[in-house]
Scaffold this motif. Structure first.
Motif, PDB file in Angstrom:
ATOM      1  N   UNK A 209       0.763  -1.254   0.000  1.00 46.87           N
ATOM      2  CA  UNK A 209       0.000   0.000   0.000  1.00 46.87           C
ATOM      3  C   UNK A 209       0.790   1.297   0.000  1.00 46.87           C
ATOM      4  N   UNK A 210       2.081   1.254   0.375  1.00 51.20           N
ATOM      5  CA  UNK A 210       2.817   2.523   0.473  1.00 51.20           C
ATOM      6  C   UNK A 210       3.053   3.176  -0.889  1.00 51.20           C
ATOM      7  N   UNK A 211       3.258   2.357  -1.934  1.00 52.37           N
ATOM      8  CA  UNK A 211       3.481   2.941  -3.266  1.00 52.37           C
ATOM      9  C   UNK A 211       2.223   3.687  -3.721  1.00 52.37           C
ATOM     10  N   UNK A 212       1.068   3.077  -3.481  1.00 49.06           N
ATOM     11  CA  UNK A 212      -0.195   3.741  -3.853  1.00 49.06           C
ATOM     12  C   UNK A 212      -0.409   5.000  -3.016  1.00 49.06           C
ATOM     13  N   UNK A 213       0.048   4.959  -1.762  1.00 51.19           N
ATOM     14  CA  UNK A 213      -0.074   6.149  -0.909  1.00 51.19           C
ATOM     15  C   UNK A 213       0.805   7.274  -1.462  1.00 51.19           C
ATOM     16  N   UNK A 214       1.976   6.914  -1.987  1.00 55.78           N
ATOM     17  CA  UNK A 214       2.854   7.928  -2.597  1.00 55.78           C
ATOM     18  C   UNK A 214       2.161   8.590  -3.790  1.00 55.78           C
ATOM     19  N   UNK A 215       1.447   7.787  -4.585  1.00 56.09           N
ATOM     20  CA  UNK A 215       0.719   8.352  -5.736  1.00 56.09           C
ATOM     21  C   UNK A 215      -0.389   9.277  -5.234  1.00 56.09           C
ATOM     22  N   UNK A 216      -1.118   8.833  -4.198  1.00 57.09           N
ATOM     23  CA  UNK A 216      -2.200   9.667  -3.641  1.00 57.09           C
ATOM     24  C   UNK A 216      -1.635  10.993  -3.130  1.00 57.09           C
TER      25      UNK A 216
ATOM     26  N   UNK B  87       8.950  13.276   5.817  1.00 57.00           N
ATOM     27  CA  UNK B  87       9.676  12.013   5.985  1.00 57.00           C
ATOM     28  C   UNK B  87       8.832  10.831   5.509  1.00 57.00           C
ATOM     29  N   UNK B  88       7.545  10.830   5.848  1.00 52.68           N
ATOM     30  CA  UNK B  88       6.650   9.740   5.423  1.00 52.68           C
ATOM     31  C   UNK B  88       6.490   9.748   3.908  1.00 52.68           C
ATOM     32  N   UNK B  89       6.356  10.946   3.346  1.00 51.93           N
ATOM     33  CA  UNK B  89       6.197  11.054   1.889  1.00 51.93           C
ATOM     34  C   UNK B  89       7.428  10.493   1.187  1.00 51.93           C
ATOM     35  N   UNK B  90       8.606  10.792   1.741  1.00 51.76           N
ATOM     36  CA  UNK B  90       9.830  10.315   1.125  1.00 51.76           C
ATOM     37  C   UNK B  90       9.925   8.783   1.192  1.00 51.76           C
ATOM     38  N   UNK B  91       9.524   8.216   2.341  1.00 55.23           N
ATOM     39  CA  UNK B  91       9.585   6.755   2.513  1.00 55.23           C
ATOM     40  C   UNK B  91       8.625   6.062   1.533  1.00 55.23           C
TER      41      UNK B  91
ATOM     42  N   UNK C 265      -8.660  -8.996   6.461  1.00 58.25           N
ATOM     43  CA  UNK C 265      -8.113  -7.697   6.021  1.00 58.25           C
ATOM     44  C   UNK C 265      -7.242  -7.007   7.081  1.00 58.25           C
ATOM     45  N   UNK C 266      -7.628  -7.025   8.370  1.00 59.07           N
ATOM     46  CA  UNK C 266      -6.749  -6.354   9.351  1.00 59.07           C
ATOM     47  C   UNK C 266      -5.356  -6.978   9.418  1.00 59.07           C
ATOM     48  N   UNK C 267      -5.222  -8.238   8.974  1.00 55.25           N
ATOM     49  CA  UNK C 267      -3.901  -8.893   9.009  1.00 55.25           C
ATOM     50  C   UNK C 267      -3.002  -8.487   7.845  1.00 55.25           C
ATOM     51  N   UNK C 268      -3.558  -7.855   6.814  1.00 54.92           N
ATOM     52  CA  UNK C 268      -2.731  -7.509   5.649  1.00 54.92           C
ATOM     53  C   UNK C 268      -1.703  -6.462   6.100  1.00 54.92           C
ATOM     54  N   UNK C 269      -0.400  -6.789   5.966  1.00 56.90           N
ATOM     55  CA  UNK C 269       0.642  -5.930   6.546  1.00 56.90           C
ATOM     56  C   UNK C 269       0.750  -4.582   5.851  1.00 56.90           C
ATOM     57  N   UNK C 270       0.909  -3.542   6.653  1.00 54.67           N
ATOM     58  CA  UNK C 270       1.022  -2.176   6.113  1.00 54.67           C
ATOM     59  C   UNK C 270       1.885  -1.345   7.058  1.00 54.67           C
ATOM     60  N   UNK C 271       2.407  -0.259   6.551  1.00 57.60           N
ATOM     61  CA  UNK C 271       3.317   0.584   7.345  1.00 57.60           C
ATOM     62  C   UNK C 271       2.532   1.412   8.360  1.00 57.60           C
ATOM     63  N   UNK C 272       3.249   1.937   9.358  1.00 62.02           N
ATOM     64  CA  UNK C 272       2.611   2.826  10.335  1.00 62.02           C
ATOM     65  C   UNK C 272       2.075   4.073   9.648  1.00 62.02           C
ATOM     66  N   UNK C 273       2.780   4.530   8.607  1.00 58.08           N
ATOM     67  CA  UNK C 273       2.306   5.716   7.865  1.00 58.08           C
ATOM     68  C   UNK C 273       0.935   5.431   7.273  1.00 58.08           C
TER      69      UNK C 273
END
Ligand code: ADP
Ligand code: MG
Length: 325
Positions: free
Chosen positions: A163-170, A181-185, A236-244
């Motif tokens: 999900x982080x790559x899609x968050x970068x696009x958003x 910092x979160x945006x950069x990660x 779904x809650x088990x699907x791993x995702x970053x703290x961001x």
């Protein structure tokens, strides 16, 4: 007509090779060797923003192909590179080729050919940069795997975080505001995906089916289920995702984690008896592996702990909503 209907209707034909259209890699037997072959392109405006760091493009063009080899459990051997560029810019080409060869060197594969053309300018505007890589790897014939081997009762696993790559696009599109910092990660996850080649090899003989998550979890899992003739329940809650990603509002979080795309993690199935061996493979490769659900005899995908699948959760489809769709 969507992307996959288009491929199925006009291009999918029976082939005499071990595996043709429909999996991450085609497989062909040559003597005692089985070769895994895959091709993926990156097109400006579609796959990347204009003006993006050319180094990240050089890396990503090869990485997305090595990710398909990883899904097939193949060892990278060599690749071809086709480029369509509006102009020959030495600084761009220098950064692009350095990053390309950095990754190629790390993964032990060599550039053996390609094609170079000039992108036409249309009405005074530069034509888009298009980069196409075809990668070739070797598979052990005794541990060939694809999208079609999932069995009812298998566990469903995913590597890394989604999900982080899609968050970068958003973030880039102004749909969410992230701190610097979160945006950069997140942007790193989008621009510098790490193909899970070592993990793909470590899962030989363990994973019953595998796919790399390039178009979003729901869509790519759908390909595995369809080809295997089974269904699945995903917690779904088990699907791993970053703290961001955990910190953003729930609708965007759900979209990024389930239908984001550009993750390049491995999604795979395995017998519950092999849970320990899979955890050990993850430790050996220094990558987190998370069990997110179970394969079921009953067809279809059930999202547990979530409100189910709606139209916004389909995987990425190049022709969805396009004229003629
Ligand atoms: P991936 O996301 O792993 O790169 P895709 O979803 O893009 O795979 O493609 C699905 C399948 O369709 C793959 O087996 C791919 O090789 C095949 N395919 C895609 N486009 C074409 C085409 N134009 N002609 C033949 N096969 C195609
Ligand atoms: Mg793939």
């Amino acid at each position: 007509m969507n992307e996959f209907e288009l491929i199925a209707r006009y291009f999918a034909r029976p082939v005499r090779e071990r595996q043709g259209i429909g999996d991450d890699c085609a497989l062909i037997d040559v003597g005692d060797t089985t070769l895994a072959i895959t091709t993926d392109s990156l097109t400006e405006h579609i796959h990347f923003f204009p003006g993006v760091d050319p180094a990240s493009l050089g890396h990503k063009a090869l990485a997305v192909n090595l990710s398909d080899l990883a899904a097939a459990g193949a060892r990278p051997r060599c690749f071809l590179l086709s480029l369509s560029l509006p102009r020959a810019d030495p600084a761009w080409l220098d950064a692009f080729s350095r990053a390309l060869f950095d990754l190629a060197g790390r993964e032990g594969c060599e550039l053996i050919g390609g094609d170079t053309t000039r992108a036409p300018s249309i009405a005074g505007q530069d034509g888009p940069v298009t980069i196409c890589v075809t990668a070739i790897g070797e598979v052990e014939r005794c541990s060939v795997r694809g999208r079609g081997g999932a069995r009812a009762g298998d566990d469903l696993w995913v590597s890394g975080q989604l999900g982080d790559a899609a968050l970068a696009v958003a973030h880039a599109l102004g749909q969410v505001r992230l701190d610097q910092e979160s945006a950069r990660a997140c942007r790193r996850r989008l621009d510098w995906p790490q193909p899970r080649v070592r993990l793909g090899l470590a899962l030989r003989g363990l994973a019953t089916a595998a796919i790399d998550v390039s178009d979003g979890l729901v869509g790519d899992l759908g390909h595995v289920l369809q080809r295997s003739g089974v269904g699945a329940g995903v917690n779904v809650p088990d699907v791993p995702r970053s703290d961001t990603l955990r910190a953003v509002e729930s609708e965007l979080q759900r979209r990024c984690v389930l239908a984001g795309g550009d993750d390049y993690e491995l999604l795979f199935t395995a017998s519950p008896d092999d849970g320990e061996a899979i955890a050990a493979a993850g430790r050996d490769c220094c990558i987190a592996i998370t069990r997110i659900g179970t394969v079921t005899l009953e067809r279809g995908l059930r999202l547990v702990g979530d409100r189910g699948i709606d139209a916004t959760l389909r995987g990425f489809d190049h022709f969805a909503g396009a004229p003629g769709a």
